[in-house]
Design a protein around this motif. Structure first.
Motif, mmCIF file in Angstrom:
data_model
loop_
_atom_site.group_PDB
_atom_site.id
_atom_site.type_symbol
_atom_site.label_atom_id
_atom_site.label_comp_id
_atom_site.label_asym_id
_atom_site.label_seq_id
_atom_site.Cartn_x
_atom_site.Cartn_y
_atom_site.Cartn_z
ATOM 1 N N LEU A 127 19.965 53.339 37.743
ATOM 2 C CA LEU A 127 19.598 52.919 36.270
ATOM 3 C C LEU A 127 19.294 50.931 36.771
ATOM 4 N N ASP A 142 15.981 51.042 38.303
ATOM 5 C CA ASP A 142 14.538 51.678 36.768
ATOM 6 C C ASP A 142 14.699 49.985 35.967
ATOM 7 N N ALA A 189 14.481 51.496 27.104
ATOM 8 C CA ALA A 189 14.221 52.442 27.900
ATOM 9 C C ALA A 189 15.267 52.885 28.795
ATOM 10 N N LEU A 190 16.080 52.187 28.960
ATOM 11 C CA LEU A 190 17.013 52.596 29.823
ATOM 12 C C LEU A 190 17.836 53.718 29.235
ATOM 13 N N LYS A 240 15.990 56.646 29.529
ATOM 14 C CA LYS A 240 15.875 57.510 31.072
ATOM 15 C C LYS A 240 17.276 57.832 31.194
ATOM 16 N N ASP A 259 17.529 61.712 29.875
ATOM 17 C CA ASP A 259 16.820 62.388 30.730
ATOM 18 C C ASP A 259 17.339 62.649 31.964
ATOM 19 N N ASN A 260 18.297 61.877 32.718
ATOM 20 C CA ASN A 260 18.570 61.725 33.859
ATOM 21 C C ASN A 260 20.141 63.204 33.735
#
Length: 251
Positions: free
Chosen positions: A164, A167, A197-198, A201, A204-205
């Protein structure tokens, strides 16, 4: 005569090779002694040993200063609060327009004792942290019967925290190239977009990792939580060090 770098390397290897379970149990025992100590000498001694070990392992002073910055601020605040609001025997008086601020001897003594305990505890845990890998520390905690769910969450969080972070660096660089932080309002808007966004993300991860691990037959048992037998030499030397510390604590 051996080069000093060799001595640093030997010290680092000695602490790194020591069984994490032995280190953790010894550190927890010393931590209890520090918290229950009634004098300044024992916490300061353990803290000095911890700082010396960190420096011998090659830890940069700047990194140590960052590690001690927050505990130092808390310590200073505790000493000031104890000094001016606890006790009856005056030590000094500060005259201000409209009121006098009196420092007390008992408060200073209690504040310094708490400060020594905090400093010794932080230095001790810093030495353990710098000489032990995070996965080994989690394995030692599992041996101490910490909840398995806590161990698994901590391991996965530690593993994917760096993903993360990478990212976040990519998104932040893209925002900077597009002048996303040129002004105060634009900077806040860009930071909110980055945080959102994090979060997406990370969600989703987590789903992808769960599906991948289930497909590979993950049943909740991690190989790193399987422990090797203790070495008698490590147990003997650790017990001797703790016993000597206990004898010094009781003085």
């Amino acid at each position: 005569m051996r080069h000093p770098l060799h001595q640093i390397h030997d010290t680092e290897q000695l602490l790194s090779r020591l069984d994490p379970r032995v280190k953790l149990v010894s550190a927890l025992t010393l931590l209890i002694m520090i918290i229950s100590s009634r004098g300044l000498l024992f916490p300061l001694l353990i803290g000095g040993i911890g700082l010396l070990l960190c420096l011998r392992m090659g830890v940069r002073p700047r990194l140590l200063a960052l590690r001690f910055a927050e505990p130092l601020f808390i310590t200073v605040m505790i000493v000031l609060l104890k000094l001016f609001f606890v006790g009856h025997e005056p030590l000094f008086t500060l005259n201000f327009p409209g009121f006098d601020l009196v420092g007390h001897r008992e408060g200073l003594r209690e504040g310094l004792l708490i400060a020594a305990r905090i400093g010794g505890s932080v230095a001790l845990m810093a030495a353990v942290g710098f000489s032990t890998a995070f996965t080994d520390l989690m394995a030692a905690l599992s041996w101490l019967k910490m909840p398995r769910g806590f161990i698994e969450v901590a391991l996965f969080a530690w593993r994917y925290l760096f993903v993360l972070f990478e990212d976040a660096q990519v998104v932040y660089s893209a925002q900077q190239n597009r002048l996303g932080y040129a002004g105060y309002r634009r900077g806040l808007r860009s930071f909110g977009t980055l945080a959102g966004a994090l979060v997406i993300k990370a969600f989703d991860n987590s789903q992808q990792i769960t599906v991948a691990m289930v497909q590979r037959g993950y049943d909740g048992n991690l190989p790193l939580l399987r422990h090797k037998p203790f070495r008698k030499g490590e147990l003997a030397w650790s017990a001797l060090f703790v016993a000597l510390s206990g004898a010094f604590w009781s003085i």
